[in-house]
Design a protein around this motif. Sequence first.
Motif, PDB file in Angstrom:
ATOM      1  N   UNK A  13     -24.938 -54.420  47.933  1.00  0.00           N
ATOM      2  CA  UNK A  13     -25.603 -54.553  49.221  1.00  0.00           C
ATOM      3  C   UNK A  13     -25.143 -53.500  50.227  1.00  0.00           C
ATOM      4  N   UNK A  14     -23.875 -53.151  50.217  1.00  0.00           N
ATOM      5  CA  UNK A  14     -23.394 -52.134  51.146  1.00  0.00           C
ATOM      6  C   UNK A  14     -24.020 -50.775  50.837  1.00  0.00           C
ATOM      7  N   UNK A  15     -24.193 -50.494  49.568  1.00  0.00           N
ATOM      8  CA  UNK A  15     -24.842 -49.238  49.178  1.00  0.00           C
ATOM      9  C   UNK A  15     -26.298 -49.214  49.646  1.00  0.00           C
ATOM     10  N   UNK A  16     -26.973 -50.348  49.536  1.00  0.00           N
ATOM     11  CA  UNK A  16     -28.363 -50.441  49.978  1.00  0.00           C
ATOM     12  C   UNK A  16     -28.472 -50.315  51.487  1.00  0.00           C
ATOM     13  N   UNK A  17     -27.565 -50.958  52.215  1.00  0.00           N
ATOM     14  CA  UNK A  17     -27.576 -50.873  53.672  1.00  0.00           C
ATOM     15  C   UNK A  17     -27.294 -49.446  54.131  1.00  0.00           C
ATOM     16  N   UNK A  18     -26.379 -48.773  53.459  1.00  0.00           N
ATOM     17  CA  UNK A  18     -26.075 -47.391  53.812  1.00  0.00           C
ATOM     18  C   UNK A  18     -27.288 -46.497  53.562  1.00  0.00           C
ATOM     19  N   UNK A  19     -28.015 -46.782  52.474  1.00  0.00           N
ATOM     20  CA  UNK A  19     -29.228 -46.011  52.186  1.00  0.00           C
ATOM     21  C   UNK A  19     -30.256 -46.181  53.300  1.00  0.00           C
ATOM     22  N   UNK A  20     -30.446 -47.407  53.755  1.00  0.00           N
ATOM     23  CA  UNK A  20     -31.407 -47.665  54.837  1.00  0.00           C
ATOM     24  C   UNK A  20     -30.998 -46.901  56.089  1.00  0.00           C
ATOM     25  N   UNK A  21     -29.717 -46.920  56.402  1.00  0.00           N
ATOM     26  CA  UNK A  21     -29.249 -46.223  57.595  1.00  0.00           C
ATOM     27  C   UNK A  21     -29.489 -44.719  57.497  1.00  0.00           C
ATOM     28  N   UNK A  22     -29.340 -44.180  56.284  1.00  0.00           N
ATOM     29  CA  UNK A  22     -29.520 -42.741  56.077  1.00  0.00           C
ATOM     30  C   UNK A  22     -30.983 -42.344  55.914  1.00  0.00           C
ATOM     31  N   UNK A  23     -31.853 -43.313  55.644  1.00  0.00           N
ATOM     32  CA  UNK A  23     -33.279 -43.051  55.418  1.00  0.00           C
ATOM     33  C   UNK A  23     -34.088 -44.046  56.240  1.00  0.00           C
ATOM     34  N   UNK A  74     -33.844 -49.415  63.122  1.00  0.00           N
ATOM     35  CA  UNK A  74     -32.408 -49.394  63.372  1.00  0.00           C
ATOM     36  C   UNK A  74     -31.796 -50.587  62.652  1.00  0.00           C
ATOM     37  N   UNK A  75     -30.832 -50.309  61.799  1.00  0.00           N
ATOM     38  CA  UNK A  75     -30.152 -51.355  61.047  1.00  0.00           C
ATOM     39  C   UNK A  75     -28.979 -51.882  61.840  1.00  0.00           C
ATOM     40  N   UNK A  76     -28.989 -53.174  62.107  1.00  0.00           N
ATOM     41  CA  UNK A  76     -27.859 -53.831  62.742  1.00  0.00           C
ATOM     42  C   UNK A  76     -27.013 -54.415  61.622  1.00  0.00           C
ATOM     43  N   UNK A  77     -25.949 -53.722  61.282  1.00  0.00           N
ATOM     44  CA  UNK A  77     -25.161 -54.071  60.106  1.00  0.00           C
ATOM     45  C   UNK A  77     -23.994 -54.983  60.473  1.00  0.00           C
ATOM     46  N   UNK A  78     -24.328 -56.197  60.828  1.00  0.00           N
ATOM     47  CA  UNK A  78     -23.293 -57.191  61.145  1.00  0.00           C
ATOM     48  C   UNK A  78     -23.129 -58.107  59.927  1.00  0.00           C
ATOM     49  N   UNK A  79     -22.563 -59.297  60.150  1.00  0.00           N
ATOM     50  CA  UNK A  79     -22.411 -60.233  59.039  1.00  0.00           C
ATOM     51  C   UNK A  79     -23.769 -60.624  58.470  1.00  0.00           C
ATOM     52  N   UNK A 118     -37.754 -57.677  65.748  1.00  0.00           N
ATOM     53  CA  UNK A 118     -36.508 -57.903  65.018  1.00  0.00           C
ATOM     54  C   UNK A 118     -36.873 -58.541  63.689  1.00  0.00           C
ATOM     55  N   UNK A 119     -36.339 -58.016  62.594  1.00  0.00           N
ATOM     56  CA  UNK A 119     -36.597 -58.586  61.276  1.00  0.00           C
ATOM     57  C   UNK A 119     -35.303 -59.183  60.746  1.00  0.00           C
ATOM     58  N   UNK A 120     -35.293 -60.492  60.592  1.00  0.00           N
ATOM     59  CA  UNK A 120     -34.151 -61.171  59.984  1.00  0.00           C
ATOM     60  C   UNK A 120     -34.290 -61.042  58.472  1.00  0.00           C
ATOM     61  N   UNK A 121     -33.360 -60.337  57.860  1.00  0.00           N
ATOM     62  CA  UNK A 121     -33.477 -59.970  56.454  1.00  0.00           C
ATOM     63  C   UNK A 121     -33.225 -61.158  55.535  1.00  0.00           C
ATOM     64  N   UNK A 122     -34.192 -61.372  54.620  1.00  0.00           N
ATOM     65  CA  UNK A 122     -34.047 -62.402  53.591  1.00  0.00           C
ATOM     66  C   UNK A 122     -33.509 -61.807  52.294  1.00  0.00           C
TER      67      UNK A 122
END
Length: 203
Positions: free
Chosen positions: A12-22, A43-48, A155-159
């Motif tokens: 998941x961290x790799x996927x979140x980093x990809x979204x932030x970079x793309x 804009x990715x809000x990368x919290x808990x 705002x999109x709450x990610x499922x």
Amino acid sequence: MFIPKDFKVEDQQRLLQFIENNSFGILFSHDEDGPHATHLPFILKNADTPELIGHMAKANPQWNNIDGKKVLAVFSGPHSYISASWYKEKKNVPTWNYIAVHVKGTIEIFTEEEELMSILQQSVDFYEKGFETPWEMENEPETVSRLLNGIVGFRIKIDSIEGKWKLNQNKSTENKEEVIKNLRKQDIYDSHQIASLMEEEIK
């Protein structure tokens, strides 16, 4: 998204980093009028509990009927055509190597000025960082005020997040090395980036 097991990325961290970079993606939704799609920066809000925020034009009809609905955001990375002639063995066919991430979630629409200002400020902070002379909202208060009247925020709450790294993982090392060598000779699509990503996968 259809993802054969060889191409599935679950970190998941790799996927979140990809979204932030793309972060420039496509927002897909569906209502009684059919499918809708809008190309947008997110804009990715990368919290808990990660979520996506952004804004779109108020004149865009997509937002009218999606509040509280399920939506899909698609983020694409490098991609390139792969010729079957690059493989050592026969009995192969041409294909396309690429990276993509799909995000599903529930969208919330808002029009309040305070929320919109927050979205704009976060967007400016993210995209202007590192510039020698970054643009600042405070310098254009009238322009920003006019803009607020023409946008809506979301705002999109990610499922769920799905990632597909299709980089010939199902081929032999010898075949992958041949593909990489030939990609390095090309100057179309994102051939050099795909070659680098394939080299990383081999390591």
